[in-house]
Design an enzyme around this catalytic site. Structure first.
Site, short mmCIF file in Angstrom:
data_model
loop_
_atom_site.label_atom_id
_atom_site.label_comp_id
_atom_site.label_asym_id
_atom_site.label_seq_id
_atom_site.Cartn_x
_atom_site.Cartn_y
_atom_site.Cartn_z
N MET A 99 0.84 -1.19 0.00
CA MET A 99 0.00 0.00 0.00
C MET A 99 0.88 1.25 0.00
O MET A 99 1.70 1.43 0.91
CB MET A 99 -0.91 0.01 1.24
CG MET A 99 -1.87 -1.16 1.31
SD MET A 99 -2.90 -1.11 2.81
CE MET A 99 -1.67 -1.60 4.04
N ILE A 157 1.94 -5.18 8.16
CA ILE A 157 3.36 -4.88 8.28
C ILE A 157 3.58 -3.37 8.11
O ILE A 157 3.15 -2.79 7.11
CB ILE A 157 4.18 -5.64 7.21
CG1 ILE A 157 3.99 -7.15 7.40
CG2 ILE A 157 5.65 -5.27 7.30
CD1 ILE A 157 4.63 -7.97 6.31
N GLY A 187 1.65 4.22 4.68
CA GLY A 187 2.49 3.38 3.84
C GLY A 187 2.85 2.06 4.49
O GLY A 187 3.49 2.05 5.53
N SER A 188 2.47 0.94 3.89
CA SER A 188 2.63 -0.33 4.59
C SER A 188 2.31 -1.50 3.66
O SER A 188 2.26 -1.34 2.44
CB SER A 188 1.70 -0.36 5.81
OG SER A 188 0.43 0.16 5.46
N ARG A 189 2.04 -2.67 4.26
CA ARG A 189 1.84 -3.88 3.46
C ARG A 189 1.03 -4.90 4.24
O ARG A 189 1.07 -4.95 5.47
CB ARG A 189 3.23 -4.44 3.12
CG ARG A 189 3.26 -5.82 2.52
CD ARG A 189 4.68 -6.11 2.11
NE ARG A 189 5.03 -7.50 2.25
CZ ARG A 189 6.26 -7.97 2.16
NH1 ARG A 189 7.26 -7.14 1.95
NH2 ARG A 189 6.50 -9.24 2.30
#
Length: 222
Positions: A99, A157, A187-189
């Site tokens: 993301m 994450i 901002g991440s995953r």
């Protein structure tokens, strides 16, 4: 759909205080120098859209695993689920959805089931698109027992600029497919560990929509 609804989306309550902070700073910037104030307006609008929480139409056919996040598929590979979840120490297919700061960051349950474990682990803040982010970065992991008794893991994450993972589920929670369970700020995953033998129906680089895009099908014949 009305034209207004195309541009104005509901905002998750988690974002209210941040938009208020951005707006207050913008007022100060206008007092200092008008061009700075307009930059603040742009950043405030961005903050509002970061925390947007639009309604999604989730496929309701049994057996479908749906993307838990908006973004792009960055990795598809075999990996062992996080040890803190207590799952078998065998590699499973892991699908990672990255993301960016422009994606909606509300996370949704990939499939209906009961939360059997929630495990938070502090860590580093590498770029979330990197493979080592799954191992080294701050994360929060969920183990979901599906209706057929098998487990699926989904892991939030933190990324390079993310500093806050939020979740509002606990062991024993029973969730519907596509139900909101958390978000990550800036901002991440999301990693999804598919049950053994289940193949993903997506490719690296594919754009995903949380709560809508089909990631895999438990009923598909391999």
């Amino acid at each position: 759909m009305r034209m207004r609804d195309t541009f104005i989306k509901p905002m998750h309550p988690e974002g209210i205080k941040f938009v208020a902070i951005f707006a207050a700073i913008t007022l100060v910037l206008f007092l200092i120098w008008q061009p700075l104030g307009w930059i603040g307006v742009g950043l405030t609008v961005w903050c509002y859209y970061f925390f947007r929480d639009p309604e999604r139409v989730t496929p309701d056919r049994p057996g479908l695993i749906i993307s838990p996040a908006d973004g792009v598929v960055s990795l598809i590979e075999k990996a062992v689920p996080p040890a803190e979840l207590g799952m078998a120490d065998e590699p499973l297919t892991r699908v990672s959805v990255f993301m960016s700061v422009f994606n909606c960051h509300v996370n949704r349950t990939p499939i209906a089931g009961e939360i059997k474990a929630v495990a938070y682990r502090p860590g580093k803040f590498f770029n979330a698109s990197l493979d080592k982010a799954s191992k080294d970065n701050e994360r929060n992991s969920l183990r979901i027992e599906m209706e057929d008794g098998r487990d699926l893991a989904v892991v939030q994450i933190a990324g390079l600029v993310a500093r806050r993972i939020v979740w509002w589920v606990e062991p024993g929670s029973k969730l519907r497919t596509g139900e909101r369970f958390g978000l990550i700020r800036f901002g991440s995953r999301l990693d999804v560990y598919l049950p053994d033998g289940v193949q993903p129906m997506v490719k690296i680089g594919q754009t995903m929509i949380a709560g809508e895009t089909v990631l895999a099908d438990l009923t598909a014949q391999g």
